[in-house]
Design a protein around this motif. Structure first.
Motif, PDB file in Angstrom:
ATOM      1  N   GLU A 128       0.837  -1.207   0.000  1.00 31.33           N
ATOM      2  CA  GLU A 128       0.000   0.000   0.000  1.00 31.33           C
ATOM      3  C   GLU A 128       0.873   1.258   0.000  1.00 31.33           C
ATOM      4  O   GLU A 128       0.661   2.198  -0.762  1.00 31.33           O
ATOM      5  N   LYS A 129       1.918   1.212   0.822  1.00 33.08           N
ATOM      6  CA  LYS A 129       2.796   2.371   1.002  1.00 33.08           C
ATOM      7  C   LYS A 129       3.467   2.766  -0.322  1.00 33.08           C
ATOM      8  O   LYS A 129       3.534   3.936  -0.678  1.00 33.08           O
ATOM      9  N   ARG A 162       1.056   4.367  -2.616  1.00 31.95           N
ATOM     10  CA  ARG A 162       0.721   5.719  -2.173  1.00 31.95           C
ATOM     11  C   ARG A 162       1.872   6.682  -2.471  1.00 31.95           C
ATOM     12  O   ARG A 162       1.680   7.729  -3.049  1.00 31.95           O
ATOM     13  N   GLU A 163       3.095   6.267  -2.129  1.00 32.55           N
ATOM     14  CA  GLU A 163       4.225   7.199  -2.218  1.00 32.55           C
ATOM     15  C   GLU A 163       4.872   7.254  -3.602  1.00 32.55           C
ATOM     16  O   GLU A 163       5.312   8.312  -4.050  1.00 32.55           O
TER      17      GLU A 163
END
Lengths: 406, 406
Positions: A313-314, A317-318
């Protein structure tokens, strides 16, 4: 000096594009392979006048004219009549062919419909060519050192009749043609201009027949030469000047070459695609034998699916869905999930929408995971519209895999 | 009396059958639909003489000649020179086009290769047609009430340029053809003979122009008529006689129609393919906007992958990979795994090998899982070569989904 051949198809449905003229491609391939110089393809209307006129044009420039279509039983099929008109001869009745028709219909407990009786007629100066694969009668005409051959337009009947009755006629008159030497080379990672540049001016100083066929990420070269010396010399030059890109010395496509290498090494492949949306898997499975090395693929279009293959997920997102770490994880994730040796991951922006200044349409990351679990990622910005970007990305992914395993 | 058009492709690779001439089919379809009588297709060699001679032939019998191919940068591409020779004019340099080439190459930090400089030249009497989709320059020539248009042979560039720059030229001169009323209908689940049978003899008693275009699992009808009354009458008859199969009254392909319905209903789709190997996902993602409804797909080629989607070992052993329960579980399994509302599962034998008496080549099971978690399975035996079986299976799967959600 090669003998010349022309292909003339008859049919309004071909003119209007209702049917793609694959028959011309088949005959072009076979007649060239036989050793003819195929100098023209033509398509004309279902009209006596058009057929007569276009056949005249073709005969003026070629020794062999193969006509296709317009031999059906319905009134709009008038190829027989058009050809007979060109030679100014009447149509005559073939008792043998009519007997065949009676047999065929009898099998279904039927009499020959009056309409179908037309199928037993052919131009008086022609030799009937029995069609063992359908009801339409073909025929050939030898006239002033030239040959006109008429075949039905149903592709399967055409192909079968070519090998069954046409080839013998051609061999009888042109038996000496098999001598000319053929060379086909396929390469990846090179554009048409790059190939021409590497070959260089001096490559073309010999006398030979040269064709270059580019497609997404690929180039094919075809050469026909009469001299064994020239043939050898060209082969050496090509091997030396293009070797880094050459993956086959025949018609074999890259995905099949890759398959053979993997099958031989008993290694397997799995792919995870985002922007190519299944195109890469489809390329690989479009050829028989893929089951020997291809585990399968995942079209990880939605983030939900990317996460299933282990993209954090990270990272989404990033770094965003279109980023190097996503390509790497797709490759690694699908490799693990499908228990394969190699894994390919592709993520990018095929367009036309979704691009930005930092991530333009055409931006594609390709990841390759190896049996040791490690992965590499390459970044590209492909030029073109949506399906061109998809084509180039799929081709480039195959190229990287091939360079890794060859 | 309709204006006449001819299509003339240039390229040894087409003559030799290395490439199937789909460009001629596309142009035949579009020019017929525009209102032209397409009277001939031709293909000639990459030779100034051949191009000059064949262009002359075509111009003698038609008002508009569309030439395709031979505009590349390599020495074997001589369409510019052949056309210039026909009109006896020199080639001139386009600074604008050269500027474009410089921009394109600059993007990749390159200078324009000397070979590619040829792409900036065109016949003196021509109007250059900028190609926003590739580097090859097209051009058009108006001469003695006739028009010659030259376009690149890369199918995607040809198609885009047709709508982008060719249509405006034709509309300018033949705008009145545009008044004639056009009707396009696309339908699924019907063959060409079935459509003709359903339309019936009496459908054709009015005077109008009719084209029917079959493709795997699909049929498109195009009609041109000058009378509003006829137009309305035909539209009514078509709606009444073919309604069960009609999915769009314009060019929109089925996968896009499905996408619009799903997006509107806020439903999502995931697919699991075995024998189609990614073709279905690729079809769905070949059009922009797929991300609005398409979660993704799994190419479950190897049993390992089928098991990952929940197909029990026991089913594979007792019923085989190609069986109804496998298709059903693939549909259900991928739906659950990709968290989508609908799931499609396809398993079959595309051939040419792998068939048996009980499970012949062409046998395909299609499963469809719905939001309620239930699934249906359909069995088919498709006729044809590997890619035909794959095409038909993918088309049929889309048909079932459409019938379910429409």
């Amino acid at each position: 000096m090669k003998p010349t051949a022309a292909i003339l198809a008859v049919g309004n449905e071909v003119l209007r594009g209702s049917v793609v003229n694959t028959n011309a491609a088949f005959l072009g391939r076979e007649l060239s392979h036989f050793g003819f110089e195929v100098v023209s393809h033509g398509v004309c209307a279902d009209s006596r006048q058009a057929i007569r006129f276009r056949l005249g044009e073709a005969l003026r420039r070629t020794e062999v004219v193969v006509m296709v279509g317009g031999l059906g039983p319905t009134p709009d099929d008038v190829t027989r009549e058009g050809i007979a008109a060109h030679f100014n001869v009447p149509l005559v009745f073939s008792a043998e062919q009519y007997g065949r028709l009676q047999k065929i219909y009898k099998r279904y407990g039927k009499r020959v419909p009056s309409l179908v009786k037309r199928e037993a007629f052919y131009p008086e100066n022609a030799k009937p060519l029995i069609n063992r694969f359908g009801i339409a009668l073909g025929f050939s005409i030898e006239h002033q050192q030239k040959i006109v051959i008429a075949l039905p337009g149903v592709p399967s009947e055409l192909k079968n009749m070519y090998f069954d009755v046409v080839l013998p006629i051609l061999k009888k008159k042109y038996g000496d043609l098999f001598k000319s030497r053929k060379l086909t080379v396929r390469m990846t990672g090179l554009s048409e201009p790059e190939v021409m540049k590497k070959l260089g001016e001096n490559f073309f100083k010999d006398r030979f027949d040269f064709g270059i066929y580019p497609s997404a990420g690929e180039v094919m070269i075809r050469i026909l030469s009469d001299s064994a010396g020239v043939h050898q010399r060209l082969k050496k030059k090509i091997a030396a000047r293009l070797k880094n890109g050459i993956y086959s010395w025949d018609e074999t496509p890259l995905s099949v070459v890759i398959g053979k290498i993997l099958a031989k090494k008993k290694k397997t492949l799995a792919v995870a695609e985002s922007c190519t949306g299944g195109l890469l898997a489809s390329r690989i499975t479009s050829h028989p034998g893929a089951s020997l090395f291809f585990r399968g693929g995942t079209v990880a279009y939605h983030p939900v699916v990317k996460k299933k293959l282990g993209v954090p997920e990270k990272v989404l997102r990033e770094r965003g869905e279109v980023s190097a770490p996503v390509a790497a994880q797709l490759a690694k994730g699908v490799r693990v999930w499908m228990e394969s040796d190699y894994g390919i991951g592709i993520t990018g922006i095929a367009g036309p929408d979704g691009g930005s200044a930092s991530k333009p349409v055409g931006l594609v990351y390709i990841g390759l995971a190896s049996p040791d679990g490690k992965s590499q990622v390459w970044k590209h910005v492909f030029w073109g519209e949506r399906h061109q970007v998809q084509d180039k990305a799929a081709a480039k992914a195959l190229e990287y895999l091939w360079r890794k395993i060859r």
